[in-house]
Design a protein around this motif. Structure first.
Motif, PDB file in Angstrom:
ATOM      1  N   UNK A   3      -6.861  11.041 -11.580  1.00 47.38           N
ATOM      2  CA  UNK A   3      -5.776  11.948 -11.217  1.00 47.38           C
ATOM      3  C   UNK A   3      -6.173  12.777 -10.003  1.00 47.38           C
ATOM      4  N   UNK A   4      -5.232  12.936  -9.100  1.00 50.81           N
ATOM      5  CA  UNK A   4      -5.500  13.691  -7.881  1.00 50.81           C
ATOM      6  C   UNK A   4      -4.466  14.775  -7.658  1.00 50.81           C
ATOM      7  N   UNK A   5      -3.775  15.167  -8.705  1.00 50.19           N
ATOM      8  CA  UNK A   5      -2.692  16.139  -8.571  1.00 50.19           C
ATOM      9  C   UNK A   5      -3.248  17.484  -8.116  1.00 50.19           C
ATOM     10  N   UNK A   6      -2.620  18.050  -7.121  1.00 53.01           N
ATOM     11  CA  UNK A   6      -3.060  19.350  -6.606  1.00 53.01           C
ATOM     12  C   UNK A   6      -2.522  20.452  -7.509  1.00 53.01           C
ATOM     13  N   UNK A  20      10.328   8.992 -10.325  1.00 52.39           N
ATOM     14  CA  UNK A  20       9.319   9.109  -9.280  1.00 52.39           C
ATOM     15  C   UNK A  20       8.076   9.753  -9.860  1.00 52.39           C
ATOM     16  N   UNK A  21       6.934   9.221  -9.485  1.00 52.88           N
ATOM     17  CA  UNK A  21       5.677   9.888  -9.791  1.00 52.88           C
ATOM     18  C   UNK A  21       5.427  10.859  -8.660  1.00 52.88           C
ATOM     19  N   UNK A  22       5.049  12.086  -8.963  1.00 53.54           N
ATOM     20  CA  UNK A  22       4.827  13.069  -7.908  1.00 53.54           C
ATOM     21  C   UNK A  22       3.733  12.624  -6.939  1.00 53.54           C
ATOM     22  N   UNK A  23       3.878  13.074  -5.708  1.00 54.23           N
ATOM     23  CA  UNK A  23       2.838  12.774  -4.731  1.00 54.23           C
ATOM     24  C   UNK A  23       1.529  13.391  -5.213  1.00 54.23           C
ATOM     25  N   UNK A  24       0.458  12.776  -4.896  1.00 53.96           N
ATOM     26  CA  UNK A  24      -0.899  13.219  -5.240  1.00 53.96           C
ATOM     27  C   UNK A  24      -1.188  13.188  -6.732  1.00 53.96           C
ATOM     28  N   UNK A  25      -0.396  12.471  -7.521  1.00 51.87           N
ATOM     29  CA  UNK A  25      -0.727  12.383  -8.938  1.00 51.87           C
ATOM     30  C   UNK A  25      -1.915  11.446  -9.149  1.00 51.87           C
ATOM     31  N   UNK A  26      -1.878  10.289  -8.493  1.00 55.22           N
ATOM     32  CA  UNK A  26      -2.940   9.300  -8.659  1.00 55.22           C
ATOM     33  C   UNK A  26      -3.879   9.311  -7.459  1.00 55.22           C
ATOM     34  N   UNK A  35       0.844  -1.187   0.000  1.00 49.93           N
ATOM     35  CA  UNK A  35       0.000   0.000   0.000  1.00 49.93           C
ATOM     36  C   UNK A  35       0.882   1.241   0.000  1.00 49.93           C
ATOM     37  N   UNK A  36       0.458   2.223  -0.778  1.00 50.56           N
ATOM     38  CA  UNK A  36       1.205   3.473  -0.890  1.00 50.56           C
ATOM     39  C   UNK A  36       0.279   4.607  -0.492  1.00 50.56           C
ATOM     40  N   UNK A  37       0.692   5.417   0.454  1.00 48.21           N
ATOM     41  CA  UNK A  37      -0.075   6.569   0.885  1.00 48.21           C
ATOM     42  C   UNK A  37      -0.177   7.542  -0.278  1.00 48.21           C
ATOM     43  N   UNK A  38      -1.359   8.074  -0.518  1.00 45.51           N
ATOM     44  CA  UNK A  38      -1.604   8.985  -1.641  1.00 45.51           C
ATOM     45  C   UNK A  38      -0.680  10.192  -1.604  1.00 45.51           C
ATOM     46  N   UNK A  39      -0.179  10.568  -0.444  1.00 45.66           N
ATOM     47  CA  UNK A  39       0.677  11.732  -0.334  1.00 45.66           C
ATOM     48  C   UNK A  39       2.154  11.446  -0.506  1.00 45.66           C
ATOM     49  N   UNK A  40       2.519  10.217  -0.818  1.00 48.70           N
ATOM     50  CA  UNK A  40       3.930   9.845  -0.943  1.00 48.70           C
ATOM     51  C   UNK A  40       4.318   9.684  -2.409  1.00 48.70           C
TER      52      UNK A  40
END
Length: 126
Positions: free
Chosen positions: A117-120, A63-69, A1-6
């Protein structure tokens, strides 16, 4: 599991047995339902890699940026080859299980769940 913010970190290693032109490594990400979410290639920001690659071993980190997915389950596929030509490698990568972080739990409305997508993005008010 990967935290959405990581950040989601990957390392890709490969070996070329001969010099090659127009070669690229591409990573595709799909949702659990099979929706093609995104792709990235090692040549996207480095055209020199596309022009010529020499024989040898290569290793790259991305690395995929945090909050991308958004929270959900995603599959990763990695391809190596020449666009419109040969595919030398087609590998199933890891399955990503992105879980909610405290920001999403506290601040997302129910209408935002189910997005991919959840990118801020910065909104600039005037």
């Amino acid at each position: 599991k990967i935290d959405c913010g990581k950040e989601i970190k990957f390392t890709i290693s490969y070996k070329l047995k001969r010099d090659i032109k127009n070669f690229q490594i591409v990573m595709h990400i799909y949702s659990i339902s099979g929706v093609y979410v995104m792709s990235t290639a090692d040549i996207d920001l480095n055209d020199n890699l596309f022009l010529q690659r020499s024989t040898g071993k290569y290793e790259c980190d991305l690395s995929l940026p945090s909050y991308l997915l958004s929270p959900g389950i995603y599959s990763v596929k990695v391809y190596a080859g020449v666009p419109g030509g040969l595919v030398y490698l087609n590998v199933d990568g890891p399955v990503l299980n992105i879980v909610e972080d405290s920001y999403i739990i506290e601040k997302w409305s129910k209408g935002r769940y189910g997005t991919i997508l959840a990118h801020r993005i910065q909104w600039k008010y005037k």
